[in-house]
Write a protein that holds these residues in place. Structure first.
Motif, PDB file in Angstrom:
ATOM      1  N   ARG A  34       0.854  -1.184   0.000  1.00 10.54           N
ATOM      2  CA  ARG A  34       0.000   0.000   0.000  1.00 10.54           C
ATOM      3  C   ARG A  34       0.890   1.235   0.000  1.00 10.54           C
ATOM      4  O   ARG A  34       1.880   1.288   0.751  1.00 10.54           O
ATOM      5  N   ILE A  35       0.554   2.218  -0.804  1.00 12.45           N
ATOM      6  CA  ILE A  35       1.367   3.432  -0.886  1.00 12.45           C
ATOM      7  C   ILE A  35       1.468   4.100   0.492  1.00 12.45           C
ATOM      8  O   ILE A  35       0.465   4.284   1.183  1.00 12.45           O
ATOM      9  N   GLN A  36       2.703   4.433   0.879  1.00 12.87           N
ATOM     10  CA  GLN A  36       3.038   5.092   2.140  1.00 12.87           C
ATOM     11  C   GLN A  36       2.708   4.242   3.366  1.00 12.87           C
ATOM     12  O   GLN A  36       2.554   4.759   4.474  1.00 12.87           O
ATOM     13  N   LYS A  37       2.631   2.924   3.159  1.00 11.32           N
ATOM     14  CA  LYS A  37       2.418   1.994   4.260  1.00 11.32           C
ATOM     15  C   LYS A  37       3.504   0.909   4.201  1.00 11.32           C
ATOM     16  O   LYS A  37       4.108   0.673   3.151  1.00 11.32           O
ATOM     17  N   PRO A  38       3.761   0.230   5.313  1.00 13.57           N
ATOM     18  CA  PRO A  38       4.776  -0.833   5.280  1.00 13.57           C
ATOM     19  C   PRO A  38       4.308  -2.054   4.496  1.00 13.57           C
ATOM     20  O   PRO A  38       3.101  -2.281   4.341  1.00 13.57           O
ATOM     21  N   VAL A  39       5.268  -2.823   4.012  1.00 11.81           N
ATOM     22  CA  VAL A  39       4.959  -4.107   3.387  1.00 11.81           C
ATOM     23  C   VAL A  39       4.439  -5.035   4.481  1.00 11.81           C
ATOM     24  O   VAL A  39       5.083  -5.188   5.528  1.00 11.81           O
ATOM     25  N   ALA A  47       0.021 -11.885  10.589  1.00 16.08           N
ATOM     26  CA  ALA A  47       0.446 -10.671   9.899  1.00 16.08           C
ATOM     27  C   ALA A  47       1.776 -10.199  10.475  1.00 16.08           C
ATOM     28  O   ALA A  47       1.953 -10.124  11.697  1.00 16.08           O
ATOM     29  N   CYS A  48       2.724  -9.894   9.591  1.00 20.47           N
ATOM     30  CA  CYS A  48       4.014  -9.378  10.022  1.00 20.47           C
ATOM     31  C   CYS A  48       4.523  -8.403   8.964  1.00 20.47           C
ATOM     32  O   CYS A  48       3.880  -8.185   7.938  1.00 20.47           O
ATOM     33  N   TYR A  49       5.691  -7.799   9.242  1.00 15.24           N
ATOM     34  CA  TYR A  49       6.222  -6.747   8.380  1.00 15.24           C
ATOM     35  C   TYR A  49       7.555  -7.172   7.781  1.00 15.24           C
ATOM     36  O   TYR A  49       8.194  -8.125   8.233  1.00 15.24           O
ATOM     37  N   HIS A  64      10.188  -1.232   5.690  1.00 11.38           N
ATOM     38  CA  HIS A  64      10.185  -0.666   4.345  1.00 11.38           C
ATOM     39  C   HIS A  64       8.818  -0.072   4.060  1.00 11.38           C
ATOM     40  O   HIS A  64       7.793  -0.743   4.210  1.00 11.38           O
ATOM     41  N   ILE A  65       8.787   1.189   3.629  1.00 12.29           N
ATOM     42  CA  ILE A  65       7.543   1.883   3.305  1.00 12.29           C
ATOM     43  C   ILE A  65       7.390   1.916   1.785  1.00 12.29           C
ATOM     44  O   ILE A  65       8.295   2.334   1.061  1.00 12.29           O
ATOM     45  N   SER A 123      -3.532   2.267  -5.668  1.00 15.66           N
ATOM     46  CA  SER A 123      -2.917   2.606  -4.388  1.00 15.66           C
ATOM     47  C   SER A 123      -2.533   1.398  -3.553  1.00 15.66           C
ATOM     48  O   SER A 123      -1.762   1.524  -2.592  1.00 15.66           O
ATOM     49  N   GLY A 124      -3.061   0.233  -3.889  1.00 23.57           N
ATOM     50  CA  GLY A 124      -2.765  -0.942  -3.079  1.00 23.57           C
ATOM     51  C   GLY A 124      -2.869  -2.231  -3.857  1.00 23.57           C
ATOM     52  O   GLY A 124      -3.720  -2.364  -4.742  1.00 23.57           O
ATOM     53  N   LEU A 125      -1.985  -3.182  -3.537  1.00 19.04           N
ATOM     54  CA  LEU A 125      -1.975  -4.495  -4.164  1.00 19.04           C
ATOM     55  C   LEU A 125      -1.950  -5.562  -3.078  1.00 19.04           C
ATOM     56  O   LEU A 125      -1.255  -5.417  -2.069  1.00 19.04           O
ATOM     57  N   ASN A 126      -2.710  -6.621  -3.292  1.00 15.28           N
ATOM     58  CA  ASN A 126      -2.676  -7.775  -2.400  1.00 15.28           C
ATOM     59  C   ASN A 126      -2.320  -8.998  -3.231  1.00 15.28           C
ATOM     60  O   ASN A 126      -3.151  -9.508  -3.998  1.00 15.28           O
ATOM     61  N   ILE A 127      -1.093  -9.449  -3.096  1.00 13.67           N
ATOM     62  CA  ILE A 127      -0.616 -10.612  -3.855  1.00 13.67           C
ATOM     63  C   ILE A 127      -0.925 -11.855  -3.041  1.00 13.67           C
ATOM     64  O   ILE A 127      -0.342 -12.081  -1.977  1.00 13.67           O
ATOM     65  N   ARG A 128      -1.862 -12.646  -3.530  1.00 18.74           N
ATOM     66  CA  ARG A 128      -2.258 -13.881  -2.836  1.00 18.74           C
ATOM     67  C   ARG A 128      -1.562 -15.058  -3.498  1.00 18.74           C
ATOM     68  O   ARG A 128      -1.787 -15.340  -4.670  1.00 18.74           O
ATOM     69  N   ILE A 129      -0.729 -15.728  -2.725  1.00 17.26           N
ATOM     70  CA  ILE A 129       0.087 -16.812  -3.269  1.00 17.26           C
ATOM     71  C   ILE A 129      -0.749 -18.079  -3.344  1.00 17.26           C
ATOM     72  O   ILE A 129      -1.373 -18.493  -2.361  1.00 17.26           O
ATOM     73  N   ALA A 130      -0.788 -18.670  -4.529  1.00 17.96           N
ATOM     74  CA  ALA A 130      -1.584 -19.884  -4.737  1.00 17.96           C
ATOM     75  C   ALA A 130      -0.908 -21.086  -4.087  1.00 17.96           C
ATOM     76  O   ALA A 130       0.307 -21.268  -4.210  1.00 17.96           O
TER      77      ALA A 130
END
Length: 308
Positions: A34-39, A47-49, A64-65, A123-130
């Protein structure tokens, strides 16, 4: 292979630091940018960073932002520098990439009357691993079939409990055991078709209507492919239920999933209540959140008798 597929669409700097992390890629479920948010990583169901030093952490320091340039770079990699080729998928709010991984997209939605035309200013991407878990439906198959034929089965699950993973393996098992299966994959999540080819193994006797609305897809399969079994994910609308009755009246067994905690919770939906009252399904499979995907807590028949 999974690692290469995901790394290939990540922005260069994020790709570099995530390589430094000691990641078991089989345990990685999501990468959120997400833009201006951490990975944010969904790793081993938590959930972790991702830190600038290439470490997975729960601390909110030295993270990392994500920048707008990195989002643009990721979209270029995802689309192979040709977003126009993916415009139809983009209208659905996600893109499917090689390997069957799905990238959810948020941004400014451009409407054309009452339909989505495209998404801009992403503004945001959610990569869902198959993840395929072959064999996870073996026990379910023995209870939900009779003389090699599927008993109409509904899998009930809250979000994130592995219902699609279980559904996918059940389809593969039914198909490989000899029944023709028609799959309506409305969001390209079951077969995860990429350029028309299913990235997940759904068996040798399976036909897929990809990126097609469920009701329409079921009708098309019945009329064109003569399936023994119709399989769909996340039913619940009036149109879904009408199409399911259309299939059942023509002799198809139904394999489906629905969001819910249990059979009783589905009754709050008037369309699902009709399905329950008319006993369309003779097997209800209840899932809950555990460390393993598709954890089954209870299997019941249409009269509420527990079978496992």
């Amino acid at each position: 292979m999974k690692e290469e597929e995901i790394l290939g669409i990540l922005p260069l700097h994020i790709r570099t630091i995530i390589k430094q992390a000691d990641i078991n890629w089989d345990d990685l479920q999501e990468i959120r940018l997400r833009i201006q948010k951490p990975v944010i990583l969904k790793y081993r169901s938590k959930a972790c960073y991702l830190s600038e030093q290439g470490k997975i952490t729960t601390r909110k320091e030295q993270l990392h932002i994500v920048t707008s340039q990195e989002i643009r770079q990721a979209m270029e990699y995802i689309s192979s520098y040709s977003m126009y080729a993916y415009i139809e998928q983009l209208k659905q709010g996600f893109l499917t990439i090689r390997g069957g991984h799905r990238v959810g997209i948020c941004g400014t939605v451009v409407m054309d009357h009452d339909k989505v035309k495209t998404i801009r200013h992403i503004s945001g991407l959610n990569i869902r691993i198959a993840h395929e878990v072959k064999g996870c439906a073996d026990a379910l198959y023995s209870i939900c079939t009779r003389m090699g034929k599927l008993i109409p089965t509904l899998i009930i699950s809250p979000p994130g409990c592995g219902k699609t993973t279980l559904l996918r393996d059940m389809i593969r098992k039914i198909s490989d055991e000899g029944q023709t299966v028609g799959v309506v994959d409305e969001r390209s999540e079951i077969g995860a078709c990429y350029q028309g080819v299913a990235q997940n193994d759904l068996g040798i006797q399976t036909d897929i209507m990809d990126a097609c609305e469920k009701g329409q897809g079921m009708n098309m399969l019945i009329r064109s492919m003569a399936p023994d079994v119709i399989a769909v994910d996340e039913i619940g609308s009036k149109e879904d239920v009408e199409a399911l009755f259309f299939c059942a009246y023509r002799g198809c067994s139904i394999l489906a999933t629905a969001h819910g905690k249990n059979k009783e919770s589905l009754s709050k939906n008037p369309y699902m209540r009709e399905i329950i009252n008319k006993k369309m399904f003779q097997r209800y499979v209840i899932l809950e959140q555990r460390d393993q995907p598709g954890y089954i807590t209870k299997i019941m028949d249409e009269n509420g008798v527990v079978l496992n």
